[in-house]
Design an enzyme around this catalytic site. Structure first.
Site, mmCIF file in Angstrom:
data_model
loop_
_atom_site.group_PDB
_atom_site.id
_atom_site.type_symbol
_atom_site.label_atom_id
_atom_site.label_comp_id
_atom_site.label_asym_id
_atom_site.label_seq_id
_atom_site.Cartn_x
_atom_site.Cartn_y
_atom_site.Cartn_z
ATOM 1 N N HIS A 1 2.346 120.165 85.268
ATOM 2 C CA HIS A 1 3.426 121.070 85.669
ATOM 3 C C HIS A 1 3.402 121.199 87.194
ATOM 4 C CE1 HIS A 1 5.823 124.671 86.205
ATOM 5 N NE2 HIS A 1 6.339 124.410 85.018
ATOM 6 N N ASN B 1 7.878 127.457 77.996
ATOM 7 C CA ASN B 1 6.664 127.595 78.809
ATOM 8 C C ASN B 1 6.608 129.047 79.273
ATOM 9 O OD1 ASN B 1 4.605 127.554 80.649
ATOM 10 N ND2 ASN B 1 5.677 126.283 82.159
ATOM 11 N N TRP B 2 5.722 129.804 78.649
ATOM 12 C CA TRP B 2 5.660 131.243 78.954
ATOM 13 C C TRP B 2 4.958 131.524 80.275
ATOM 14 C CZ3 TRP B 2 4.248 134.080 73.688
ATOM 15 C CH2 TRP B 2 5.261 133.819 72.758
ATOM 16 N N LYS B 3 4.330 130.541 80.852
ATOM 17 C CA LYS B 3 3.570 130.708 82.102
ATOM 18 C C LYS B 3 2.594 131.885 81.964
ATOM 19 C CE LYS B 3 7.452 128.799 84.581
ATOM 20 N NZ LYS B 3 7.950 128.409 85.873
ATOM 21 N N GLY C 1 12.417 127.966 88.379
ATOM 22 C CA GLY C 1 12.316 129.394 88.692
ATOM 23 C C GLY C 1 13.182 129.826 89.858
ATOM 24 N N GLU D 1 3.666 123.624 89.074
ATOM 25 C CA GLU D 1 2.851 124.741 89.585
ATOM 26 C C GLU D 1 1.376 124.347 89.629
ATOM 27 O OE1 GLU D 1 4.483 127.717 86.946
ATOM 28 O OE2 GLU D 1 6.383 127.512 88.002
ATOM 29 N N GLU E 1 11.253 117.685 85.743
ATOM 30 C CA GLU E 1 11.418 119.031 86.272
ATOM 31 C C GLU E 1 11.506 118.982 87.796
ATOM 32 O OE1 GLU E 1 10.063 122.140 83.195
ATOM 33 O OE2 GLU E 1 8.428 121.763 84.571
ATOM 34 N N SER F 1 15.353 125.968 85.425
ATOM 35 C CA SER F 1 16.400 126.989 85.321
ATOM 36 C C SER F 1 17.426 126.694 84.226
ATOM 37 C CB SER F 1 17.079 127.203 86.669
ATOM 38 O OG SER F 1 16.131 127.674 87.619
HETATM 39 C C1 PEP Z 1 9.092 125.528 83.859
HETATM 40 O O1 PEP Z 1 8.255 126.324 84.238
HETATM 41 O O2 PEP Z 1 8.731 124.502 83.296
HETATM 42 C C2 PEP Z 1 10.502 125.839 84.078
HETATM 43 C C3 PEP Z 1 11.385 124.919 83.837
HETATM 44 O O3 PEP Z 1 10.794 127.114 84.560
HETATM 45 P P1 PEP Z 1 12.248 127.775 84.692
HETATM 46 O O4 PEP Z 1 13.016 127.456 83.441
HETATM 47 O O5 PEP Z 1 11.983 129.233 84.846
HETATM 48 O O6 PEP Z 1 12.895 127.170 85.900
#
Ligand code: PEP
Length: 251
Positions: free
Chosen positions: A94, A9-11, A172, A96, A166, A211
């Site tokens: 997600h 997931n490049w966000k 993050g 976010e 998640e 993470s």
């Molecule tokens: C995500 O955005 O889905 C995610 C898992 O981010 P990160 O790996 O940076 O925690």
């Protein structure tokens, strides 16, 4: 056997030049892994990346989709449009989106249905916040997020979908769920689906996200109900992403 998935997931990161460099490094150094590899860049880069990834074993997904089919919805992107530019997958729910844009369980369930209706595979994200975990409400939150989708689309819909657990406190933050914590919630999700349809529960792929890095991927992916990962920050660094992919198992 559930085939593992490593999805990036490049966000809201990247540029045309950075994306081209990242894809070039990943495509040419893909390890001999049986896992599926997916990347989810920002909307505006999807068409170009679809061309860049053609002929590779990396598939393309989007980070969000509109719940509506078409019409006066300024700023939105429909499932049909994502299909049109070469997407196979789309992330829905997600954290976010849930937290920063106040997306409700109901809206996310509608987005899930809209994606399915156009033949996209939704990646449904579920997960608790830190306060939920500390109050022992993890199962309650995850069950609620999952049940709304199961009610609207039915358990059968999960044959064409993927679930990503998640925990919000791990996204993050550099803080990762332990393999045991991840396994416990993954098993719970599988059992929850299994209460409706045992066969589908056994086949549903449940990814862990939060993470995941080169240093912790192998122990997470070794858990029996963890079928790969949804990777944020670490998916933007080719070497790190490739090491995570290698941790998903040999080809
Ligand atoms: C995500 O955005 O889905 C995610 C898992 O981010 P990160 O790996 O940076 O925690």
């Amino acid at each position: 056997m559930r085939r593992q998935i490593i999805a990036g997931n490049w966000k809201m990161h990247g540029s045309r030049a950075e994306n081209a460099a990242l894809v070039e490094s990943i495509v040419h150094k893909l390890p001999n892994s049986s896992a599926e590899v997916w990347v989810c860049p920002p909307f505006v880069y999807l068409a170009e990346l679809s061309r860049a990834l053609a002929g590779s074993r990396i598939s393309l997904g989007a980070q969000d989709v509109c719940a509506e089919t078409q019409g006066a919805f300024t700023g939105e992107v429909s499932a049909a449009m994502l299909k049109d530019v070469g997407c196979v997958y789309v992330i829905v729910g997600h954290s976010e989106r849930r937290l920063l844009y106040r997306e409700s369980d109901q809206l996310i369930a509608r987005k899930f249905g809209a994606a399915l209706a156009k033949g996209l595979t939704p990646i449904l994200c579920v997960g608790e916040q830190l306060a939920d975990r500390e109050a022992a409400r993890t199962r309650e939150v995850v069950a609620r997020q999952l049940d709304v989708v199961l009610e609207l689309s039915g358990a059968g819909a999960l044959e064409q979908a993927v679930v990503a657990y998640e925990p919000v406190w791990a996204i993050g933050t550099g803080r990762t769920a332990s393999p045991e914590q991840a396994q416990e919630v993954h098993a719970f999700i599988r059992a929850r689906i299994g209460a409706r349809d045992a066969r589908i529960a056994g086949a549903t792929r449940i990814l862990y996200g939060g993470s995941v890095k080169a240093g912790n991927a192998a122990e997470l992916f070794a858990m029996p109900d963890v079928d790969g990962g949804l990777i944020g920050g670490a998916s933007l660094k080719a070497d790190e992403f490739l090491t995570i992919l290698a941790a998903a198992g040999p080809g």
